[in-house]
Scaffold this active site. Structure first.
Site, short mmCIF file in Angstrom:
data_model
loop_
_atom_site.label_atom_id
_atom_site.label_comp_id
_atom_site.label_asym_id
_atom_site.label_seq_id
_atom_site.Cartn_x
_atom_site.Cartn_y
_atom_site.Cartn_z
N CYS A 1 0.30 0.30 -2.52
CA CYS A 1 -0.41 -0.93 -2.86
C CYS A 1 -1.50 -1.23 -1.84
O CYS A 1 -2.28 -2.15 -2.01
CB CYS A 1 0.53 -2.12 -2.90
N CYS B 1 -4.10 -11.70 2.46
CA CYS B 1 -3.61 -10.88 3.57
C CYS B 1 -2.52 -11.61 4.36
O CYS B 1 -1.74 -11.00 5.07
CB CYS B 1 -4.75 -10.52 4.52
#
Lengths: 389, 144
Positions: free
Chosen positions: B46, B120
């Site tokens: 991913c 993130c």
């Protein structure tokens, strides 16, 4: 510590010799080239000289050269302009999957207008598959656009071969046309449009030690394009707007200079490039080279480092004064990893861990040796932080 | 250089920069680390992956230690580092409270992140939730 700029594929500095030629045209010779008085005639002459000079370098006629505001604008004009102007001959366009976004986004826009777009696959080194191109050509294909050399992985396409295939297919007809985006190739590879066999060719100033904000488009005589910027009749009616004389002068000077030194400079950069690649593959485990081992731009190094994320790597190197770029999603504005690296079959993890180092005229062996010293340390550090072993 | 208008200002805040270059609570080698709870989210496929280990003060149900490693960008590294501090400072954070930590709180402590980097900072607290749930499950099994 001095900074080591290794991002020349993003953009180059303006060579001092180029800048010196440009300077008089900012304030001293500022006349509008469309004006009939002497101030205008002086700048008109400067543009004419640049046009003729560039035509000479690329084996074209001066009427076949127009100036634009960037490589992106030239790409847009070539793709959208050619497609729209020749719609009565067909609505099918072919581009490769690894074109610059200036081409891909133009193609996307055409698709929304009802054009059919075919995206050509590339092999794992980034080369367009010629057999597939042959299969994709159709009666209603009006344009094929294949970049000369890729900006990320540096792979150099077989443009002359591609041209042969297209010419065989079209026989006496004018279509499909062949456009090549030569922004990365200019100043390094031959731009001879006769040898390449192209109908349209794009390049710009910002990659060849010339100014940013100026592009060039070669348009073979007899080809119709639809202008994208409307107004005055400058540039044969294909690009309205008062000509940016100093930038045009700079573009010509930069190309001339690059042509003069390119053989020697290519040899020098290839030696440095191959030295670095060999050393880096030998000194850090789990590193692989992306792109073609031989058919690649003399200044291009693109590697993937297993277990390390590219933006982290870039920022760590930045701390040591080393400037590079990455194909990682985390550094892109759309948060997807490089489509070029996907097209050559790289898995996400390796696309995330890619960095590109591109050499330039001021890159010396000592600078690369410094990078070779820093890089293993930085990689080791990031790998110790990494959850992927 | 002249006239660079603060080009040395980073894309990220000074706090992010500090935590990126000097991440806190890293666990470089987990082989001898006896964690009470472990969580891992994401995968290399991913493009990002986070592992987290916690130790819990069982009497008061507070996090004593929070260790981690990540395959991620500067924002991911900095936000996980900050998260590990948030849950262990002031004698540790209550497990219930730690489960409710959200990315905004972490970003706030980091002095902000660019909007597009929001995602993130998400993996850290997800890995933490996994680690806490892992601990709670183990406790339940012991009790049974």
């Amino acid at each position: 510590m001095k900074n080591i700029y290794l991002d020349y594929a993003s953009t180059t500095y303006v060579d001092g010799r180029v800048l010196r030629k440009m300077i008089p045209f900012f304030s001293r010779f500022f006349g509008n080239p469309s004006s009939l008085h002497r101030a205008g005639r002086i700048t008109k002459q400067a543009i004419d000289m640049a046009r003729a000079g560039i035509a000479d370098v690329i084996g074209a006629k001066k009427e076949e050269i127009i100036f634009t505001g960037s490589g992106t604008e030239s790409d847009n004009l070539a793709i959208i302009g050619a497609a729209r102007a020749n719609v009565k001959f067909g609505k099918h366009i072919i581009v490769s999957k690894i074109e610059h976004k200036a081409v891909l986004e133009a193609a996307k826009k055409l698709k929304r207008e009802g054009f059919e777009i075919t995206y050509l696959d590339v092999d794992d080194s980034g080369l367009v598959k010629l057999a597939e191109l042959k299969k994709c050509l159709k009666k209603d294909t009006t344009l094929v656009s294949i970049q000369y050399a890729n900006n990320e992985i540096g792979t150099i396409q077989q443009i002359a071969e591609i041209s042969k295939i297209i010419k065989q297919f079209r026989k006496e007809k004018q279509f499909p046309l062949l456009h090549t985006d030569a922004c990365q190739a200019a100043g390094t590879l031959t731009l001879d449009v006769n040898k390449l066999g192209v109908d349209l060719l794009t390049f710009n100033g910002s990659k060849i030690y010339g100014p940013k904000g100026v592009g060039c488009l070669f348009i073979k005589r007899g080809i119709n394009l639809e202008a994208q910027i409307l107004g005055g009749s400058q540039e044969m009616g294909l690009r309205a707007g008062t000509e940016n004389v100093p930038l045009i002068v700079g573009l010509f000077e930069a190309l001339k200079l690059a042509e003069k030194i390119k053989d020697e400079e290519n040899k020098r950069q290839i030696k440095l490039r191959d030295y670095f690649i060999k050393k880096v593959l030998g000194s850090i485990e789990g590193v692989n080279l992306n792109g073609h081992p031989q058919r690649r731009l003399p200044n291009n190094i693109n590697i993937s480092v297993r277990g390390v994320e590219g933006e982290s790597l870039l920022l760590m190197l930045d701390k040591y004064g080393i400037f590079c770029s990455t194909g990682s999603a985390c550094s892109s504005t759309d948060l997807t990893p490089s489509y070029v690296l996907f097209a050559i079959g790289l898995p996400t993890e390796l696309a995330q861990g890619s960095i590109r180092l591109t050499l330039g005229r001021d890159t010396k062996k000592e600078k690369l040796d410094y990078v070779l010293k820093v890089l293993p340390r930085v990689v080791e550090r990031l790998r110790s932080i990494s959850s992927v072993k | 250089m002249e006239n660079t208008c603060g080009a040395d200002a980073w894309v990220y805040s000074e706090i992010v920069r500090d935590h990126f270059f000097n991440p806190r609570n890293l666990l470089l080698d987990e082989s001898k680390y006896e964690a009470d709870g472990y969580g891992a989210v994401g995968s290399p496929a991913c493009g990002d992956m986070m592992c987290m280990w916690i130790k819990v003060d069982k009497k008061i149900n507070k996090i004593k230690e929070c260790k981690w490693r990540t395959f991620g960008c500067a924002s991911a590294i900095a936000s996980t580092s900050m998260l590990s501090i948030m849950v262990t400072e002031n004698d540790g954070m209550d497990l219930e409270k730690a489960l409710k930590i959200n990315p905004e709180q972490i970003i706030d402590r980091l002095g902000g992140l660019p909007d597009r980097k929001f995602h993130c900072s998400v993996l850290g607290h997800l890995a933490l939730s996994e680690a806490i749930n892992d601990y709670l499950n183990k406790q339940k099994n012991v009790a049974e």
